[in-house]
Design an enzyme around this catalytic site. Structure first.
Site, PDB file in Angstrom:
ATOM      1  N   THR A  24       0.862  -1.177   0.000  1.00  0.00           N
ATOM      2  CA  THR A  24       0.000   0.000   0.000  1.00  0.00           C
ATOM      3  C   THR A  24       0.901   1.230   0.000  1.00  0.00           C
ATOM      4  O   THR A  24       2.026   1.165   0.490  1.00  0.00           O
ATOM      5  CB  THR A  24      -0.841  -0.041   1.301  1.00  0.00           C
ATOM      6  OG1 THR A  24      -1.773  -1.095   1.171  1.00  0.00           O
ATOM      7  CG2 THR A  24      -1.563   1.253   1.588  1.00  0.00           C
ATOM      8  N   ARG A  54     -14.918  -5.977  -0.456  1.00  0.00           N
ATOM      9  CA  ARG A  54     -14.309  -5.637   0.847  1.00  0.00           C
ATOM     10  C   ARG A  54     -13.717  -4.212   0.825  1.00  0.00           C
ATOM     11  O   ARG A  54     -13.033  -3.830  -0.116  1.00  0.00           O
ATOM     12  CB  ARG A  54     -13.212  -6.656   1.161  1.00  0.00           C
ATOM     13  CG  ARG A  54     -12.446  -6.401   2.455  1.00  0.00           C
ATOM     14  CD  ARG A  54     -11.034  -5.926   2.176  1.00  0.00           C
ATOM     15  NE  ARG A  54     -10.221  -5.816   3.388  1.00  0.00           N
ATOM     16  CZ  ARG A  54      -9.028  -5.237   3.409  1.00  0.00           C
ATOM     17  NH1 ARG A  54      -8.518  -4.737   2.298  1.00  0.00           N
ATOM     18  NH2 ARG A  54      -8.345  -5.155   4.524  1.00  0.00           N
ATOM     19  N   SER A  55     -13.989  -3.449   1.861  1.00  0.00           N
ATOM     20  CA  SER A  55     -13.378  -2.129   2.010  1.00  0.00           C
ATOM     21  C   SER A  55     -12.247  -2.226   3.023  1.00  0.00           C
ATOM     22  O   SER A  55     -12.349  -2.973   3.996  1.00  0.00           O
ATOM     23  CB  SER A  55     -14.404  -1.122   2.531  1.00  0.00           C
ATOM     24  OG  SER A  55     -15.310  -0.786   1.519  1.00  0.00           O
ATOM     25  N   SER A  56     -11.217  -1.424   2.826  1.00  0.00           N
ATOM     26  CA  SER A  56     -10.056  -1.488   3.728  1.00  0.00           C
ATOM     27  C   SER A  56     -10.010  -0.278   4.660  1.00  0.00           C
ATOM     28  O   SER A  56     -10.755   0.691   4.493  1.00  0.00           O
ATOM     29  CB  SER A  56      -8.770  -1.519   2.911  1.00  0.00           C
ATOM     30  OG  SER A  56      -8.535  -0.223   2.396  1.00  0.00           O
ATOM     31  N   ASP A  57      -9.084  -0.341   5.584  1.00  0.00           N
ATOM     32  CA  ASP A  57      -8.759   0.800   6.450  1.00  0.00           C
ATOM     33  C   ASP A  57      -8.349   2.036   5.642  1.00  0.00           C
ATOM     34  O   ASP A  57      -8.518   3.170   6.087  1.00  0.00           O
ATOM     35  CB  ASP A  57      -7.593   0.409   7.369  1.00  0.00           C
ATOM     36  CG  ASP A  57      -6.364   0.021   6.554  1.00  0.00           C
ATOM     37  OD1 ASP A  57      -6.488  -0.841   5.661  1.00  0.00           O
ATOM     38  OD2 ASP A  57      -5.291   0.598   6.792  1.00  0.00           O
ATOM     39  N   THR A  89      -0.391   1.616   6.989  1.00  0.00           N
ATOM     40  CA  THR A  89      -0.376   0.438   6.106  1.00  0.00           C
ATOM     41  C   THR A  89      -0.300  -0.810   6.968  1.00  0.00           C
ATOM     42  O   THR A  89       0.183  -0.750   8.100  1.00  0.00           O
ATOM     43  CB  THR A  89       0.817   0.500   5.137  1.00  0.00           C
ATOM     44  OG1 THR A  89       0.992  -0.800   4.533  1.00  0.00           O
ATOM     45  CG2 THR A  89       2.129   0.861   5.823  1.00  0.00           C
ATOM     46  N   GLY A  90      -0.766  -1.932   6.416  1.00  0.00           N
ATOM     47  CA  GLY A  90      -0.703  -3.184   7.168  1.00  0.00           C
ATOM     48  C   GLY A  90      -2.048  -3.886   7.154  1.00  0.00           C
ATOM     49  O   GLY A  90      -2.853  -3.652   6.248  1.00  0.00           O
ATOM     50  N   HIS A  91      -2.293  -4.718   8.150  1.00  0.00           N
ATOM     51  CA  HIS A  91      -3.516  -5.532   8.183  1.00  0.00           C
ATOM     52  C   HIS A  91      -4.737  -4.630   8.413  1.00  0.00           C
ATOM     53  O   HIS A  91      -4.961  -4.128   9.511  1.00  0.00           O
ATOM     54  CB  HIS A  91      -3.395  -6.593   9.274  1.00  0.00           C
ATOM     55  CG  HIS A  91      -4.490  -7.606   9.194  1.00  0.00           C
ATOM     56  ND1 HIS A  91      -5.640  -7.513   9.944  1.00  0.00           N
ATOM     57  CD2 HIS A  91      -4.619  -8.702   8.422  1.00  0.00           C
ATOM     58  CE1 HIS A  91      -6.434  -8.523   9.645  1.00  0.00           C
ATOM     59  NE2 HIS A  91      -5.831  -9.266   8.726  1.00  0.00           N
ATOM     60  N   GLY A  92      -5.518  -4.433   7.335  1.00  0.00           N
ATOM     61  CA  GLY A  92      -6.540  -3.392   7.327  1.00  0.00           C
ATOM     62  C   GLY A  92      -7.612  -3.533   8.387  1.00  0.00           C
ATOM     63  O   GLY A  92      -8.025  -2.540   9.003  1.00  0.00           O
TER      64      GLY A  92
HETATM   65  N1  ASP Z   1      -4.075  -1.789   4.695  1.00  0.00           N
HETATM   66  C1  ASP Z   1      -4.241  -2.437   3.431  1.00  0.00           C
HETATM   67  C2  ASP Z   1      -5.497  -3.249   3.458  1.00  0.00           C
HETATM   68  O1  ASP Z   1      -5.758  -3.949   4.376  1.00  0.00           O
HETATM   69  C3  ASP Z   1      -3.103  -3.325   3.033  1.00  0.00           C
HETATM   70  C4  ASP Z   1      -1.703  -2.808   3.263  1.00  0.00           C
HETATM   71  O2  ASP Z   1      -1.510  -1.751   3.817  1.00  0.00           O
HETATM   72  O3  ASP Z   1      -0.762  -3.494   2.849  1.00  0.00           O
HETATM   73  O4  ASP Z   1      -6.201  -3.249   2.514  1.00  0.00           O
END
Ligand code: ASP
Length: 303
Positions: free
Chosen positions: A164, A192-195, A215-218
């Protein structure tokens, strides 16, 4: 005050060193692009948008071209942008065939009184504003197809090597802005919607305090409202560095999943932290470029 543009190219389990070098080259280029806009007459929001666009256009990042695929093999992207002077914000979610979702999020912010537009409605809005959609499938790459195939085999996040993207910036008057864009998580359901599209989770900017992109696990970031948690920690007196580090750690301990964040305080101080093994980041301040991807690592280069 000295202007700064700070960007990230995603937090993840990036094991391939050649890929790490490509990501570093991408974030360095993006920081320079944003800084140039900022120092040649553009506003801070133009600068973070330009920095994110430059990464959306590069296949190595998980945003725009090169976005991960959902379980139906399609690209569905999210992006958000926020301006710290008046807290105006815009975002899009589940958008298909849009080359630069961050610019669509900017249009939502500038041209509507909404914060978030989704899917078909967002696409119609794009067309209304002369953003011509790409041919269906134009953002799907060979690498993203391979990553989905690998995920189907082992449920392994092959996309963890991708990232991301996000940017935060401060201008010489202390004006702040933040922007974030993503293709989402490997193995996600359609719709699906993300953070990344959620103000307060993926993106936040407030001239009174600071600006953050995550960024990371949304799903984890969304439950913790990571961006706004960092803002609140700074409001309680923590530096950008402490707040970023502490909130990423707290989230990871509490919810057992990983993330990264970049932060600028309203005094232009920088915070970078991640609980994944790597996160590419870079910032330009004056004629120096600072960058890194590994923990406790920081390089400096003259621009
Ligand atoms: N945050 C993003 C999501 O979950 C993925 C990411 O940041 O790598 O969609």
């Amino acid at each position: 005050m000295e202007p700064v543009i700070l960007v990230h190219g995603g937090a993840g389990a990036i094991s391939d060193d050649a890929k790490a070098q490509e990501l570093l080259a991408g974030v360095k280029g993006a920081a320079k692009t944003g800084y140039k806009v900022l120092t040649s007459g553009g506003g801070v929001v133009d600068a973070v948008e330009a920095a994110v666009r430059s990464m959306e256009d590069e296949e190595i990042f998980n945003a725009g071209l090169g976005s991960v695929l959902n379980l139906e093999g399609e690209v569905e992207m999210d992006a958000s942008i926020m301006v710290g002077s008046d807290l105006s914000a815009g975002a899009v979610t589940v958008v298909k065939d849009i080359k630069n979702p961050i610019s669509l999020a900017r249009l939502v912010m500038d041209k509507t009184d909404h914060v978030l537009l989704a899917a078909e409605g967002a696409k119609k809005f794009a067309q209304l504003h002369k953003v011509v959609p790409l041919q269906p499938g134009a953002l799907v790459t060979d690498a993203s197809k391979k990553a989905l195939a690998k995920w189907r085999e082992k449920q392994v996040e092959a996309s963890a090597e991708l990232g991301t993207v996000g940017a935060v910036g401060i201008d010489s008057d202390g004006g702040l802005a933040a922007a974030t864009s993503t293709g989402g998580r490997q193995g996600k359901l359609a719709g699906r919607s993300s953070d990344t599209c959620m103000i307060g989770s993926g993106t936040y900017a407030d001239d009174n305090i600071g600006a953050v992109s995550t960024t990371g696990h949304g799903e984890t970031i969304a439950k913790f409202c990571l961006a706004h948690s960092i803002i609140k920690a700074m409001e309680r007196g923590q530096s950008a560095e402490e707040a970023t580090q502490n909130c990423v750690e707290l989230m990871t301990k509490r919810l057992n999943n990983t993330a990264g964040a970049i932060t600028l305080s309203n005094r232009g101080e920088v915070g970078v932290a991640f609980s994944t093994n790597r996160m590419s980041w870079a910032y330009q301040k004056g004629d120096h470029l600072y960058f890194g991807i590994d923990k406790n690592e920081r390089h400096i280069e003259k621009v």
